[in-house]
Design a protein around this motif. Structure first.
Motif, PDB file in Angstrom:
ATOM      1  N   CYS A  96       6.129   0.507   8.591  1.00 50.78           N
ATOM      2  CA  CYS A  96       4.960  -0.255   8.182  1.00 50.78           C
ATOM      3  C   CYS A  96       5.333  -1.727   8.047  1.00 50.78           C
ATOM      4  N   CYS A 128      -0.743   3.371   7.283  1.00 48.36           N
ATOM      5  CA  CYS A 128       0.306   3.664   6.313  1.00 48.36           C
ATOM      6  C   CYS A 128      -0.270   4.391   5.105  1.00 48.36           C
ATOM      7  N   SER A 140       1.195   4.727   2.300  1.00 48.38           N
ATOM      8  CA  SER A 140       1.667   4.100   1.066  1.00 48.38           C
ATOM      9  C   SER A 140       0.779   2.944   0.630  1.00 48.38           C
ATOM     10  N   CYS A 141       0.417   2.078   1.587  1.00 46.08           N
ATOM     11  CA  CYS A 141      -0.343   0.878   1.229  1.00 46.08           C
ATOM     12  C   CYS A 141      -1.696   0.807   1.925  1.00 46.08           C
ATOM     13  N   SER A 159       3.663  -3.995   6.677  1.00 47.74           N
ATOM     14  CA  SER A 159       3.127  -4.552   5.447  1.00 47.74           C
ATOM     15  C   SER A 159       4.021  -4.270   4.250  1.00 47.74           C
ATOM     16  N   CYS A 160       4.391  -3.005   4.072  1.00 43.97           N
ATOM     17  CA  CYS A 160       5.170  -2.648   2.881  1.00 43.97           C
ATOM     18  C   CYS A 160       6.579  -2.169   3.217  1.00 43.97           C
TER      19      CYS A 160
HETATM   20 ZN   LIG Z   1       2.581   0.299   4.148  1.00 46.10          ZN
END
Ligand SMILES: [Zn+2]
Length: 68
Positions: free
Chosen positions: A53, A26, A28-29, A55-56
């Protein structure tokens, strides 16, 4: 829709498996979704790939033209 993508080896199958193995990190994170994969949909001319994702929750999308 007259074309079936459900069996055999098609360009769509190859594209799907190709994206299964790449770019699952990802942006983003930074989470690496090792068990994840891109989901692919097609309308016949264009393939839309989506990756969520875990996670986020960021959703990435890609489109690819099958024919020009
Ligand atoms: Zn993410």
């Amino acid at each position: 829709m007259s074309r079936s993508w459900s069996s055999g080896t098609t360009p769509f199958d190859r594209l799907t498996s190709h994206y299964d193995d790449v770019d699952l990190k990802c942006p983003s994170c930074g989470y690496e979704d090792e068990d994840g994969h891109w989901k692919a949909e097609t309308n016949g001319d264009t393939v839309l790939y989506r990756h969520l994702c875990p996670s986020c929750g960021s959703i990435r999308k890609r489109t690819l033209k099958l024919r020009s």
